[in-house]
Design a protein around this motif. Structure first.
Motif, PDB file in Angstrom:
ATOM      1  N   MET A 225       0.841  -1.202   0.000  1.00  0.00           N
ATOM      2  CA  MET A 225       0.000   0.000   0.000  1.00  0.00           C
ATOM      3  C   MET A 225       0.877   1.252   0.000  1.00  0.00           C
ATOM      4  N   ASP A 226       1.905   1.235   0.839  1.00  0.00           N
ATOM      5  CA  ASP A 226       2.834   2.368   0.861  1.00  0.00           C
ATOM      6  C   ASP A 226       3.560   2.494  -0.474  1.00  0.00           C
ATOM      7  N   ALA A 227       3.944   1.356  -1.040  1.00  0.00           N
ATOM      8  CA  ALA A 227       4.626   1.378  -2.338  1.00  0.00           C
ATOM      9  C   ALA A 227       3.720   1.969  -3.406  1.00  0.00           C
ATOM     10  N   SER A 228       2.457   1.555  -3.416  1.00  0.00           N
ATOM     11  CA  SER A 228       1.508   2.085  -4.407  1.00  0.00           C
ATOM     12  C   SER A 228       1.381   3.592  -4.295  1.00  0.00           C
ATOM     13  N   MET A 229       1.290   4.069  -3.069  1.00  0.00           N
ATOM     14  CA  MET A 229       1.169   5.521  -2.865  1.00  0.00           C
ATOM     15  C   MET A 229       2.427   6.245  -3.341  1.00  0.00           C
ATOM     16  N   ALA A 230       3.590   5.685  -3.039  1.00  0.00           N
ATOM     17  CA  ALA A 230       4.846   6.314  -3.446  1.00  0.00           C
ATOM     18  C   ALA A 230       4.983   6.324  -4.971  1.00  0.00           C
ATOM     19  N   LEU A 231       4.586   5.229  -5.607  1.00  0.00           N
ATOM     20  CA  LEU A 231       4.710   5.132  -7.065  1.00  0.00           C
ATOM     21  C   LEU A 231       3.743   6.053  -7.787  1.00  0.00           C
ATOM     22  N   MET A 232       2.649   6.389  -7.149  1.00  0.00           N
ATOM     23  CA  MET A 232       1.652   7.268  -7.767  1.00  0.00           C
ATOM     24  C   MET A 232       1.835   8.738  -7.376  1.00  0.00           C
ATOM     25  N   ALA A 233       2.802   9.017  -6.529  1.00  0.00           N
ATOM     26  CA  ALA A 233       3.059  10.398  -6.106  1.00  0.00           C
ATOM     27  C   ALA A 233       3.529  11.235  -7.291  1.00  0.00           C
ATOM     28  N   PRO A 234       3.157  12.505  -7.334  1.00  0.00           N
ATOM     29  CA  PRO A 234       3.545  13.365  -8.458  1.00  0.00           C
ATOM     30  C   PRO A 234       5.052  13.445  -8.681  1.00  0.00           C
ATOM     31  N   GLY A 235       5.843  13.314  -7.638  1.00  0.00           N
ATOM     32  CA  GLY A 235       7.292  13.433  -7.783  1.00  0.00           C
ATOM     33  C   GLY A 235       8.005  12.161  -8.193  1.00  0.00           C
ATOM     34  N   PHE A 236       7.286  11.043  -8.283  1.00  0.00           N
ATOM     35  CA  PHE A 236       7.934   9.785  -8.660  1.00  0.00           C
ATOM     36  C   PHE A 236       8.326   9.841 -10.141  1.00  0.00           C
ATOM     37  N   ASP A 237       9.559   9.491 -10.430  1.00  0.00           N
ATOM     38  CA  ASP A 237      10.072   9.524 -11.801  1.00  0.00           C
ATOM     39  C   ASP A 237      10.407   8.101 -12.260  1.00  0.00           C
ATOM     40  N   PRO A 238       9.554   7.485 -13.071  1.00  0.00           N
ATOM     41  CA  PRO A 238       9.822   6.122 -13.533  1.00  0.00           C
ATOM     42  C   PRO A 238      11.147   5.977 -14.275  1.00  0.00           C
ATOM     43  N   ASP A 239      11.590   7.026 -14.929  1.00  0.00           N
ATOM     44  CA  ASP A 239      12.828   6.946 -15.692  1.00  0.00           C
ATOM     45  C   ASP A 239      14.071   6.995 -14.810  1.00  0.00           C
ATOM     46  N   ALA A 240      13.925   7.474 -13.584  1.00  0.00           N
ATOM     47  CA  ALA A 240      15.054   7.529 -12.654  1.00  0.00           C
ATOM     48  C   ALA A 240      15.008   6.399 -11.626  1.00  0.00           C
TER      49      ALA A 240
END
Length: 103
Positions: free
Chosen positions: A14-29
């Protein structure tokens, strides 16, 4: 499926999902060494494998979870790791699930 969801929650999903969906998460980094990315990859690969093997119904999975959305967030890190290890099968069931190729 309920046990998978419980495992996911116990593993910090659940925490991971929230972190991955946060506006500042950068999939490329992101990297697979990022705990949130790794937790989601493990969940996705496990569910994808169960769908591929007929243990879980694909329709149920797609109704309860958004594998394509999650793959878009963690897929770039997974693909970089796949290339680095030269293992084409690494994370392949999650990717196939996300692309709608299973079930």
């Amino acid at each position: 499926m309920v046990q998978l969801l419980q495992w996911h929650t116990a593993a910090g999903g659940m925490d991971a999902s929230m972190a991955l969906m946060a506006p500042g998460f950068d999939p490329d980094a992101a990297t697979v060494q990022d705990r949130d990315v790794f937790v989601m990859l493990m969940l996705g690969e496990t569910i994808g494998t169960f769908v591929k093997q007929g243990v879980l119904d694909a329709g149920l999975v797609y109704d309860l979870w958004a594998p394509g959305l999650m793959w878009n967030r963690v897929g770039p890190a997974a693909l970089r790791q796949r290339d680095a290890f030269a293992v084409p099968a690494l994370w392949e069931n999650f990717e196939a699930l996300a692309k709608g190729e299973l079930g």
